[in-house]
Design an enzyme around this catalytic site. Structure first.
Site, PDB file in Angstrom:
ATOM      1  N   LEU A   1      -4.495  44.341  52.749  1.00  0.00           N
ATOM      2  CA  LEU A   1      -4.409  43.265  51.747  1.00  0.00           C
ATOM      3  C   LEU A   1      -2.966  42.793  51.502  1.00  0.00           C
ATOM      4  O   LEU A   1      -2.644  42.363  50.402  1.00  0.00           O
ATOM      5  CB  LEU A   1      -5.071  43.692  50.423  1.00  0.00           C
ATOM      6  CG  LEU A   1      -6.553  44.080  50.534  1.00  0.00           C
ATOM      7  CD1 LEU A   1      -7.103  44.532  49.183  1.00  0.00           C
ATOM      8  CD2 LEU A   1      -7.391  42.901  51.062  1.00  0.00           C
TER       9      LEU A   1
ATOM     10  N   TYR B   1       8.180  38.070  67.248  1.00  0.00           N
ATOM     11  CA  TYR B   1       6.729  37.892  67.050  1.00  0.00           C
ATOM     12  C   TYR B   1       6.050  37.507  68.365  1.00  0.00           C
ATOM     13  O   TYR B   1       5.040  38.102  68.764  1.00  0.00           O
ATOM     14  CB  TYR B   1       6.491  36.820  65.980  1.00  0.00           C
ATOM     15  CG  TYR B   1       5.048  36.400  65.805  1.00  0.00           C
ATOM     16  CD1 TYR B   1       4.173  37.159  65.024  1.00  0.00           C
ATOM     17  CD2 TYR B   1       4.548  35.243  66.422  1.00  0.00           C
ATOM     18  CE1 TYR B   1       2.841  36.770  64.865  1.00  0.00           C
ATOM     19  CE2 TYR B   1       3.229  34.859  66.262  1.00  0.00           C
ATOM     20  CZ  TYR B   1       2.379  35.613  65.490  1.00  0.00           C
ATOM     21  OH  TYR B   1       1.069  35.242  65.339  1.00  0.00           O
TER      22      TYR B   1
ATOM     23  N   LYS C   1       3.345  39.792  70.733  1.00  0.00           N
ATOM     24  CA  LYS C   1       2.010  39.365  71.185  1.00  0.00           C
ATOM     25  C   LYS C   1       1.906  39.515  72.712  1.00  0.00           C
ATOM     26  O   LYS C   1       0.848  39.859  73.239  1.00  0.00           O
ATOM     27  CB  LYS C   1       1.734  37.922  70.758  1.00  0.00           C
ATOM     28  CG  LYS C   1       1.658  37.719  69.231  1.00  0.00           C
ATOM     29  CD  LYS C   1       0.435  38.399  68.632  1.00  0.00           C
ATOM     30  CE  LYS C   1       0.250  38.037  67.163  1.00  0.00           C
ATOM     31  NZ  LYS C   1      -0.863  38.771  66.541  1.00  0.00           N
TER      32      LYS C   1
ATOM     33  N   ARG D   1       0.859  18.939  67.630  1.00  0.00           N
ATOM     34  CA  ARG D   1       0.257  20.269  67.668  1.00  0.00           C
ATOM     35  C   ARG D   1      -1.208  20.144  68.082  1.00  0.00           C
ATOM     36  O   ARG D   1      -1.820  19.087  67.947  1.00  0.00           O
ATOM     37  CB  ARG D   1       0.311  20.931  66.278  1.00  0.00           C
ATOM     38  CG  ARG D   1       1.721  21.281  65.801  1.00  0.00           C
ATOM     39  CD  ARG D   1       2.286  22.446  66.593  1.00  0.00           C
ATOM     40  NE  ARG D   1       3.647  22.824  66.206  1.00  0.00           N
ATOM     41  CZ  ARG D   1       4.767  22.360  66.771  1.00  0.00           C
ATOM     42  NH1 ARG D   1       4.702  21.455  67.740  1.00  0.00           N
ATOM     43  NH2 ARG D   1       5.943  22.803  66.381  1.00  0.00           N
TER      44      ARG D   1
ATOM     45  N   ARG E   1      13.421  21.306  61.775  1.00  0.00           N
ATOM     46  CA  ARG E   1      13.605  22.755  61.641  1.00  0.00           C
ATOM     47  C   ARG E   1      14.164  23.323  62.929  1.00  0.00           C
ATOM     48  O   ARG E   1      13.647  23.032  64.015  1.00  0.00           O
ATOM     49  CB  ARG E   1      12.269  23.433  61.333  1.00  0.00           C
ATOM     50  CG  ARG E   1      12.110  23.687  59.871  1.00  0.00           C
ATOM     51  CD  ARG E   1      11.054  24.672  59.574  1.00  0.00           C
ATOM     52  NE  ARG E   1       9.931  24.670  60.500  1.00  0.00           N
ATOM     53  CZ  ARG E   1       8.725  25.141  60.193  1.00  0.00           C
ATOM     54  NH1 ARG E   1       8.507  25.619  58.999  1.00  0.00           N
ATOM     55  NH2 ARG E   1       7.743  25.140  61.067  1.00  0.00           N
ATOM     56  N   GLU E   2      15.207  24.143  62.771  1.00  0.00           N
ATOM     57  CA  GLU E   2      15.849  24.718  63.955  1.00  0.00           C
ATOM     58  C   GLU E   2      14.843  25.573  64.736  1.00  0.00           C
ATOM     59  O   GLU E   2      14.091  26.347  64.138  1.00  0.00           O
ATOM     60  CB  GLU E   2      17.019  25.590  63.510  1.00  0.00           C
ATOM     61  CG  GLU E   2      18.147  25.590  64.505  1.00  0.00           C
ATOM     62  CD  GLU E   2      19.290  26.464  64.033  1.00  0.00           C
ATOM     63  OE1 GLU E   2      19.759  27.249  64.849  1.00  0.00           O
ATOM     64  OE2 GLU E   2      19.659  26.348  62.854  1.00  0.00           O
TER      65      GLU E   2
HETATM   66  N1  LIG Z   1      -3.457  31.192  61.817  1.00  0.00           N
HETATM   67  C1  LIG Z   1      -2.960  30.799  62.976  1.00  0.00           C
HETATM   68  O1  LIG Z   1      -2.803  29.596  63.230  1.00  0.00           O
HETATM   69  C2  LIG Z   1      -2.588  31.823  64.026  1.00  0.00           C
HETATM   70  C3  LIG Z   1      -1.999  31.358  65.219  1.00  0.00           C
HETATM   71  C4  LIG Z   1      -1.673  32.276  66.197  1.00  0.00           C
HETATM   72  C5  LIG Z   1      -1.930  33.627  66.010  1.00  0.00           C
HETATM   73  N2  LIG Z   1      -2.495  34.058  64.836  1.00  0.00           N
HETATM   74  C6  LIG Z   1      -2.757  35.505  64.718  1.00  0.00           C
HETATM   75  O2  LIG Z   1      -4.099  35.679  64.264  1.00  0.00           O
HETATM   76  C7  LIG Z   1      -4.201  36.843  63.445  1.00  0.00           C
HETATM   77  C8  LIG Z   1      -4.837  36.490  62.124  1.00  0.00           C
HETATM   78  O3  LIG Z   1      -4.006  35.524  61.478  1.00  0.00           O
HETATM   79  P1  LIG Z   1      -4.408  34.824  60.100  1.00  0.00           P
HETATM   80  O4  LIG Z   1      -3.891  33.441  60.159  1.00  0.00           O
HETATM   81  O5  LIG Z   1      -5.830  35.075  59.787  1.00  0.00           O
HETATM   82  O6  LIG Z   1      -3.450  35.624  59.107  1.00  0.00           O
HETATM   83  P2  LIG Z   1      -3.768  36.424  57.758  1.00  0.00           P
HETATM   84  O7  LIG Z   1      -2.432  36.831  57.204  1.00  0.00           O
HETATM   85  O8  LIG Z   1      -4.667  35.650  56.869  1.00  0.00           O
HETATM   86  O9  LIG Z   1      -4.548  37.699  58.318  1.00  0.00           O
HETATM   87  C9  LIG Z   1      -3.928  38.906  58.696  1.00  0.00           C
HETATM   88  C10 LIG Z   1      -4.657  40.025  57.959  1.00  0.00           C
HETATM   89  O10 LIG Z   1      -4.119  41.282  58.389  1.00  0.00           O
HETATM   90  C11 LIG Z   1      -3.902  42.112  57.243  1.00  0.00           C
HETATM   91  N3  LIG Z   1      -2.836  43.044  57.592  1.00  0.00           N
HETATM   92  C12 LIG Z   1      -1.520  42.753  57.814  1.00  0.00           C
HETATM   93  N4  LIG Z   1      -0.844  43.876  58.122  1.00  0.00           N
HETATM   94  C13 LIG Z   1      -1.750  44.888  58.102  1.00  0.00           C
HETATM   95  C14 LIG Z   1      -1.648  46.287  58.329  1.00  0.00           C
HETATM   96  N5  LIG Z   1      -0.480  46.862  58.633  1.00  0.00           N
HETATM   97  N6  LIG Z   1      -2.771  47.045  58.214  1.00  0.00           N
HETATM   98  C15 LIG Z   1      -3.975  46.468  57.891  1.00  0.00           C
HETATM   99  N7  LIG Z   1      -4.121  45.148  57.651  1.00  0.00           N
HETATM  100  C16 LIG Z   1      -3.010  44.368  57.768  1.00  0.00           C
HETATM  101  C17 LIG Z   1      -3.532  41.125  56.147  1.00  0.00           C
HETATM  102  O11 LIG Z   1      -3.707  41.650  54.832  1.00  0.00           O
HETATM  103  C18 LIG Z   1      -4.466  39.964  56.443  1.00  0.00           C
HETATM  104  O12 LIG Z   1      -5.717  40.127  55.796  1.00  0.00           O
HETATM  105  C19 LIG Z   1      -2.794  37.418  63.346  1.00  0.00           C
HETATM  106  O13 LIG Z   1      -2.663  38.446  64.311  1.00  0.00           O
HETATM  107  C20 LIG Z   1      -1.894  36.246  63.712  1.00  0.00           C
HETATM  108  O14 LIG Z   1      -0.685  36.687  64.271  1.00  0.00           O
HETATM  109  C21 LIG Z   1      -2.830  33.187  63.851  1.00  0.00           C
END
Ligand SMILES: NC(=O)c1ccc[n+]([C@@H]2O[C@H](COP(=O)([O-])OP(=O)(O)OC[C@H]3O[C@@H](n4cnc5c(N)ncnc54)[C@H](O)[C@@H]3O)[C@@H](O)[C@H]2O)c1
Length: 306
Positions: free
Chosen positions: A34, A143, A147, A211, A268-269
């Protein structure tokens, strides 16, 4: 598919994936600490859902929650490019060690399939567009590199242990539950928040940046398809359609009925100017085509915040 562990299931993409699995009658166990997700993104109670508050960095917790799991969706991560530049060690603990804990526990439990979040950030500055999965890539942030490590680790586990997984290279995901108050929220959540409240905002640069925006329900459908099929590898999760920030503002104004009031700021840089995916692999291997048009998706987002 009997029982799916969703790590990060209280987050934006995770909660929509949980909804879809439960709609299909599949049991889910959510593991989330969370930090950026919210318990309120999930039902208070559901006969098919278990919620465990815990951290992917704790290998014992991950082993414990993996018991009895047949499939995994791993989305938990430190999701900020900026935070990864400011504190690479913290970011690596979450996104490399945390990832490895989930991957290894899943393999040891005999999980049939793991679907995990990769990102468009692994491409870095694109040489040519649209991006296909096999182009050469050089990441521009810890980051993005994390990945890439995830994909390489997953591939190693495939070769060593025949452990099947799919790395989901999400492009710009938008939709309900994306937190506009977060400093790292997607541009859509930020602009929508401003336009809905008739507040002025700043567009970094000339607004001609483009995008590939994909609606979160289409992303959830793709995650579930990847769980169901045997395909192993990495897949762009995108529409293959480009939208400039100025186009986006026009559509947002249209769906909200409010005029957008904005000024242009400095670019943005480090911002990539154009990003666009070739979604052929998603369409052909996972058999999912993103079906939500931008206007329809933005309308749903507006309904959810009104
Ligand atoms: N939203 C986008 O456009 C996007 C684009 C590319 C990649 N991603 C990847 O998709 C995934 C989900 O992204 P999202 O947008 O839903 O983000 P989000 O922040 O809503 O979801 C991430 C979830 O992981 C939980 N979390 C974080 N660290 C944790 C830990 N150490 N232990 C347990 N839970 C943990 C957070 O509380 C959150 O609920 C991520 O891996 C993100 O890098 C998202």
């Amino acid at each position: 598919m009997n029982k799916v562990l969703i790590a990060g299931g209280a987050g934006f993409i995770g909660s929509h994936t949980a909804d879809l699995l439960m709609e299909k009658g599949i049991k889910v166990r959510i593991l989330d600490n969370l930090t950026s997700g919210h318990r309120s993104n999930l039902p208070d109670e559901h006969p098919l859902m278990e919620f465990v508050e815990g951290d992917i960095r704790d290998a014992d917790t991950v082993k414990e929650v993996m018991k009895g799991i047949t499939h995994v969706v791993h989305l938990a991560a430190q999701v900020s490019v900026v935070a990864s530049l400011e504190d690479p060690e913290f970011s690596a603990q979450q996104n490399i060690i945390g990832f490895l804990n989930v991957l290894d526990a899943a393999k040891n439990e005999g999980v049939k399939k793991m679907v995990y979040a990769s990102s468009a950030a692994i491409y870095g500055e694109p040489h040519s567009l649209p991006l296909t999965e096999d182009v050469p890539m050089k990441q521009l942030s810890p980051y993005g590199l994390e990945k890439k490590f995830n994909e390489d680790y997953a591939d190693l586990y495939y070769r060593l242990y025949d452990f099947n997984s799919v790395g989901m290279r999400f492009f710009n995901v938008y939709g309900p539950r994306q937190d506009p108050k977060s400093p790292y929220a997607g541009v859509i959540a930020l602009f929508m928040d401003r336009i809905k409240d008739k507040q002025p905002f700043v567009v970094n640069g000339d607004g001609e940046h483009t995008r590939d925006f994909i609606y979160v329900r289409d992303v959830a459908r793709t995650n579930v398809a990847a769980l169901e099929l045997t395909y192993h590898g990495a897949v762009n999760v995108a529409t293959g359609k480009k939208t400039s920030l100025l186009d986006l503002i026009d559509v947002l104004s249209d769906v909200s009925g409010n005029d957008a009031e904005f000024t242009h700021g400095e670019p943005r840089e480090g911002d990539i100017v154009h990003s666009l995916a070739d979604p052929s692999r998603m369409n052909n291997e996972l058999k999912v085509v993103a079906e939500t048009e931008l206007k329809e998706g933005l309308g749903k987002l507006l309904d959810s915040v009104s």
